[in-house]
Design a protein around this motif. Structure first.
Motif, PDB file in Angstrom:
ATOM      1  N   TYR A  62      48.892  30.608  -0.467  1.00 27.73           N
ATOM      2  CA  TYR A  62      49.877  31.250   0.398  1.00 27.73           C
ATOM      3  C   TYR A  62      50.337  30.307   1.501  1.00 27.73           C
ATOM      4  CZ  TYR A  62      49.197  35.983  -1.482  1.00 27.73           C
ATOM      5  OH  TYR A  62      49.158  37.085  -2.282  1.00 27.73           O
ATOM      6  N   VAL A  63      49.428  29.494   2.008  1.00 27.62           N
ATOM      7  CA  VAL A  63      49.768  28.572   3.094  1.00 27.62           C
ATOM      8  C   VAL A  63      50.749  27.499   2.621  1.00 27.62           C
ATOM      9  CG1 VAL A  63      48.800  26.973   4.799  1.00 27.62           C
ATOM     10  CG2 VAL A  63      47.551  29.015   4.176  1.00 27.62           C
ATOM     11  N   LYS A  64      50.905  27.349   1.305  1.00 30.73           N
ATOM     12  CA  LYS A  64      51.792  26.314   0.785  1.00 30.73           C
ATOM     13  C   LYS A  64      53.265  26.613   1.042  1.00 30.73           C
ATOM     14  CE  LYS A  64      48.147  24.474  -0.024  1.00 30.73           C
ATOM     15  NZ  LYS A  64      47.657  23.689   1.110  1.00 30.73           N
ATOM     16  N   THR A  65      53.585  27.782   1.606  1.00 32.01           N
ATOM     17  CA  THR A  65      54.935  27.994   2.126  1.00 32.01           C
ATOM     18  C   THR A  65      55.265  26.933   3.172  1.00 32.01           C
ATOM     19  OG1 THR A  65      54.020  29.551   3.737  1.00 32.01           O
ATOM     20  CG2 THR A  65      54.938  30.472   1.719  1.00 32.01           C
ATOM     21  N   GLU A  66      54.222  26.280   3.670  1.00 36.94           N
ATOM     22  CA  GLU A  66      54.391  25.167   4.608  1.00 36.94           C
ATOM     23  C   GLU A  66      55.314  24.094   4.035  1.00 36.94           C
ATOM     24  OE1 GLU A  66      51.544  21.751   6.703  1.00 36.94           O
ATOM     25  OE2 GLU A  66      50.798  23.013   5.076  1.00 36.94           O
ATOM     26  N   VAL A  67      55.354  23.963   2.710  1.00 37.43           N
ATOM     27  CA  VAL A  67      56.193  22.937   2.072  1.00 37.43           C
ATOM     28  C   VAL A  67      57.642  23.077   2.539  1.00 37.43           C
ATOM     29  CG1 VAL A  67      57.143  22.149  -0.121  1.00 37.43           C
ATOM     30  CG2 VAL A  67      54.719  22.676   0.067  1.00 37.43           C
ATOM     31  N   ILE A  68      58.166  24.314   2.492  1.00 35.04           N
ATOM     32  CA  ILE A  68      59.545  24.533   2.935  1.00 35.04           C
ATOM     33  C   ILE A  68      59.625  24.562   4.451  1.00 35.04           C
ATOM     34  CG2 ILE A  68      61.273  26.360   3.142  1.00 35.04           C
ATOM     35  CD1 ILE A  68      61.214  26.764   0.242  1.00 35.04           C
ATOM     36  N   LEU A  69      58.654  25.206   5.072  1.00 36.46           N
ATOM     37  CA  LEU A  69      58.711  25.368   6.521  1.00 36.46           C
ATOM     38  C   LEU A  69      58.673  24.035   7.258  1.00 36.46           C
ATOM     39  CD1 LEU A  69      56.321  28.446   6.812  1.00 36.46           C
ATOM     40  CD2 LEU A  69      58.809  28.427   7.062  1.00 36.46           C
ATOM     41  N   VAL A  70      57.815  23.113   6.813  1.00 36.46           N
ATOM     42  CA  VAL A  70      57.751  21.822   7.482  1.00 36.46           C
ATOM     43  C   VAL A  70      59.023  21.024   7.227  1.00 36.46           C
ATOM     44  CG1 VAL A  70      56.661  20.433   5.665  1.00 36.46           C
ATOM     45  CG2 VAL A  70      56.188  19.918   8.052  1.00 36.46           C
ATOM     46  N   ALA A  71      59.635  21.207   6.044  1.00 40.77           N
ATOM     47  CA  ALA A  71      60.893  20.525   5.757  1.00 40.77           C
ATOM     48  C   ALA A  71      62.004  21.041   6.672  1.00 40.77           C
ATOM     49  CB  ALA A  71      61.276  20.724   4.292  1.00 40.77           C
ATOM     50  N   ILE A  72      62.037  22.358   6.888  1.00 37.94           N
ATOM     51  CA  ILE A  72      63.049  22.940   7.774  1.00 37.94           C
ATOM     52  C   ILE A  72      62.834  22.478   9.209  1.00 37.94           C
ATOM     53  CG2 ILE A  72      63.891  25.103   8.770  1.00 37.94           C
ATOM     54  CD1 ILE A  72      63.266  26.429   6.066  1.00 37.94           C
ATOM     55  N   VAL A  73      61.592  22.555   9.673  1.00 38.08           N
ATOM     56  CA  VAL A  73      61.295  22.148  11.045  1.00 38.08           C
ATOM     57  C   VAL A  73      61.600  20.665  11.238  1.00 38.08           C
ATOM     58  CG1 VAL A  73      59.457  21.845  12.747  1.00 38.08           C
ATOM     59  CG2 VAL A  73      59.581  23.953  11.418  1.00 38.08           C
ATOM     60  N   SER A  74      61.246  19.837  10.257  1.00 37.91           N
ATOM     61  CA  SER A  74      61.512  18.399  10.359  1.00 37.91           C
ATOM     62  C   SER A  74      63.011  18.111  10.395  1.00 37.91           C
ATOM     63  CB  SER A  74      60.865  17.653   9.188  1.00 37.91           C
ATOM     64  OG  SER A  74      59.458  17.728   9.256  1.00 37.91           O
ATOM     65  N   ALA A  75      63.755  18.852   9.579  1.00 33.55           N
ATOM     66  CA  ALA A  75      65.202  18.638   9.538  1.00 33.55           C
ATOM     67  C   ALA A  75      65.853  19.037  10.863  1.00 33.55           C
ATOM     68  CB  ALA A  75      65.817  19.432   8.392  1.00 33.55           C
ATOM     69  N   VAL A  76      65.425  20.182  11.420  1.00 31.28           N
ATOM     70  CA  VAL A  76      66.051  20.695  12.636  1.00 31.28           C
ATOM     71  C   VAL A  76      65.566  19.956  13.881  1.00 31.28           C
ATOM     72  CG1 VAL A  76      66.270  22.728  14.121  1.00 31.28           C
ATOM     73  CG2 VAL A  76      66.420  22.972  11.638  1.00 31.28           C
ATOM     74  N   ALA A  77      64.251  19.782  13.986  1.00 30.42           N
ATOM     75  CA  ALA A  77      63.686  19.236  15.218  1.00 30.42           C
ATOM     76  C   ALA A  77      63.627  17.713  15.250  1.00 30.42           C
ATOM     77  CB  ALA A  77      62.283  19.807  15.443  1.00 30.42           C
ATOM     78  N   LEU A  78      63.434  17.087  14.075  1.00 31.59           N
ATOM     79  CA  LEU A  78      63.239  15.641  14.044  1.00 31.59           C
ATOM     80  C   LEU A  78      64.368  14.885  13.354  1.00 31.59           C
ATOM     81  CD1 LEU A  78      59.436  15.579  13.104  1.00 31.59           C
ATOM     82  CD2 LEU A  78      60.451  15.440  15.384  1.00 31.59           C
ATOM     83  N   GLY A  79      65.327  15.619  12.764  1.00 27.18           N
ATOM     84  CA  GLY A  79      66.413  14.947  12.074  1.00 27.18           C
ATOM     85  C   GLY A  79      65.971  14.220  10.821  1.00 27.18           C
ATOM     86  N   GLU A  80      64.990  14.781  10.092  1.00 29.11           N
ATOM     87  CA  GLU A  80      64.445  14.158   8.882  1.00 29.11           C
ATOM     88  C   GLU A  80      64.507  15.142   7.708  1.00 29.11           C
ATOM     89  OE1 GLU A  80      61.209  11.282  11.186  1.00 29.11           O
ATOM     90  OE2 GLU A  80      60.516  13.109  10.185  1.00 29.11           O
ATOM     91  N   PRO A  81      65.720  15.446   7.197  1.00 30.99           N
ATOM     92  CA  PRO A  81      65.853  16.439   6.122  1.00 30.99           C
ATOM     93  C   PRO A  81      65.463  15.881   4.766  1.00 30.99           C
ATOM     94  CG  PRO A  81      67.992  15.505   6.626  1.00 30.99           C
ATOM     95  CD  PRO A  81      67.020  14.902   7.621  1.00 30.99           C
ATOM     96  N   LEU A  82      65.167  16.789   3.820  1.00 26.54           N
ATOM     97  CA  LEU A  82      64.931  16.407   2.433  1.00 26.54           C
ATOM     98  C   LEU A  82      66.266  16.133   1.739  1.00 26.54           C
ATOM     99  CD1 LEU A  82      62.304  19.111   1.360  1.00 26.54           C
ATOM    100  CD2 LEU A  82      61.849  16.683   1.746  1.00 26.54           C
ATOM    101  N   ALA A  83      66.203  15.393   0.613  1.00 24.66           N
ATOM    102  CA  ALA A  83      67.376  15.205  -0.237  1.00 24.66           C
ATOM    103  C   ALA A  83      67.662  16.524  -0.962  1.00 24.66           C
ATOM    104  CB  ALA A  83      67.123  14.084  -1.234  1.00 24.66           C
ATOM    105  N   PRO A  84      68.887  16.728  -1.478  1.00 29.45           N
ATOM    106  CA  PRO A  84      69.227  17.988  -2.160  1.00 29.45           C
ATOM    107  C   PRO A  84      68.240  18.399  -3.254  1.00 29.45           C
ATOM    108  CG  PRO A  84      71.214  16.723  -1.766  1.00 29.45           C
ATOM    109  CD  PRO A  84      70.057  15.845  -1.354  1.00 29.45           C
ATOM    110  N   LEU A  85      67.849  17.446  -4.138  1.00 30.86           N
ATOM    111  CA  LEU A  85      66.894  17.785  -5.195  1.00 30.86           C
ATOM    112  C   LEU A  85      65.519  18.114  -4.621  1.00 30.86           C
ATOM    113  CD1 LEU A  85      67.806  15.239  -8.030  1.00 30.86           C
ATOM    114  CD2 LEU A  85      68.240  17.707  -7.952  1.00 30.86           C
ATOM    115  N   GLY A  86      65.216  17.561  -3.477  1.00 29.79           N
ATOM    116  CA  GLY A  86      63.967  17.889  -2.809  1.00 29.79           C
ATOM    117  C   GLY A  86      63.926  19.348  -2.393  1.00 29.79           C
ATOM    118  N   TRP A  87      65.061  19.866  -1.933  1.00 25.66           N
ATOM    119  CA  TRP A  87      65.131  21.292  -1.574  1.00 25.66           C
ATOM    120  C   TRP A  87      64.972  22.180  -2.802  1.00 25.66           C
ATOM    121  CZ3 TRP A  87      64.509  22.897   3.173  1.00 25.66           C
ATOM    122  CH2 TRP A  87      64.875  22.083   4.245  1.00 25.66           C
ATOM    123  N   VAL A  88      65.540  21.743  -3.942  1.00 27.43           N
ATOM    124  CA  VAL A  88      65.375  22.509  -5.186  1.00 27.43           C
ATOM    125  C   VAL A  88      63.896  22.588  -5.552  1.00 27.43           C
ATOM    126  CG1 VAL A  88      65.847  22.531  -7.664  1.00 27.43           C
ATOM    127  CG2 VAL A  88      67.674  21.940  -6.055  1.00 27.43           C
TER     128      VAL A  88
END
Length: 297
Positions: free
Chosen positions: A100-126
């Motif tokens: 269940y904690v593995k929802t962190e995969v998306i959550l850390v990507a969102i936080v990194s993109a918004v707060a640190l300016g480090e987004p995933l590539a499009p296929l990474g989001w898929v």
């Protein structure tokens, strides 16, 4: 590419620490079991700090003012994430709570993109979405049509809350470490880790002293089973801090999801927990998404 073996070490230390922390529930309540990692980890961090900066006289980074609110927020987020994780274990079991904690995969990507300016590539989001489908399936292992009815599963909610806490903590650690300038990587990681553990030990310890002194005493009384948690916690936290200092938090935390495989091994062979085939398949889907984020993100 040094961040890859460091992250794998961090994941190994973390899953072993979490398993030992789960076992501490025999002696301690959820809050006290969470406090163990700070109570026993912080003194060890101080020793490492003294050896690095006093004995070897390494360059000590000077934290700017923004370092302190960032690392304090990361520390509080990790405390809340740990408590939610242990509660998820209590509501279901060790391996499922870990997934269940593995929802962190998306959550850390969102936080990194918004707060640190480090987004995933499009296929990474898929790939991250694939991972989330696996988590949803795990919440309703008999059939995916049960997902809507299982959305309010307390174990799922606690796991997602834990994932959010750990995502915020990972982004905060990277942000705080980066604020220390161009000092050597280990020096920045150690200062960041020591500061965070100090804040966590103070906040969680004060809360127990005010509202649950019996639990605080239990942490000291049961020091023998608690000490390994402190050692594993410090080792894992040091590796996480070092890894996110070297590269983006999203990459580090995603690669770290290999601990899921370890979680099921520990669950089956150490804790003697049993799972259905659908749960293993759903967990495999989670891992497929994780690998996709690492390869394509």
């Amino acid at each position: 590419m040094a961040w890859i073996p460091i992250t794998l070490l961090a994941a190994t230390f973390q899953i072993l620490r979490t398993a030992r922390q789960h076992e501490l529930r025999r002696y301690l309540n959820v809050n006290a079991a969470g406090f163990v990692r700070y109570a026993y980890g912080f003194p060890m961090a101080l020793v490492a700090f003294a050896i690095t900066f006093v004995v070897f006289r390494a360059e000590l980074p000077t934290p700017p003012w923004r370092f302190w609110p960032i690392i304090a927020g990361a520390g509080v987020a990790q405390i809340l994430g740990t408590l939610a994780l242990l509660r998820s274990f209590q509501l279901r079991d060790f391996a499922i709570g870990t997934v269940y904690v593995k929802t962190e995969v998306i959550l850390v990507a969102i936080v990194s993109a918004v707060a640190l300016g480090e987004p995933l590539a499009p296929l990474g989001w898929v790939a991250a979405i694939v991972c989330m489908v696996g988590v949803a399936w795990l919440a309703a292992p008999d059939k995916l049509s049960d997902v809507a009815r299982s959305a309010a599963d307390p174990a799922a909610l606690m796991g997602v809350a834990a994932g959010l806490g750990f995502a915020l903590a990972a982004a905060g650690i990277r942000g705080a470490s980066n604020s220390l300038g161009d000092a050597p990587t280990w020096n920045r990681a150690l200062v960041t880790l020591t500061a965070m553990l100090a804040i966590q030990a103070l906040i969680n310890g004060a809360q127990l002293a005010l509202f649950d002194r019996a639990a605080l005493r239990s942490v000291a009384v049961h020091w023998r089973p608690a000490l390994p948690v402190g050692v594993l916690s410090l080792a894992g936290s040091a590796c996480w801090a070092l890894a996110v200092t070297l590269t983006s938090a999203a990459k580090v935390r995603t690669l770290g999801q290999v601990e899921l495989v370890l979680a099921f091994a520990i669950s089956a062979f150490w804790l003697h927990e049993r799972h259905r085939r659908a749960e293993y398949l759903a967990s495999g889907l989670v891992m497929l998404g994780v690998v996709g984020v690492v390869a394509l993100g």
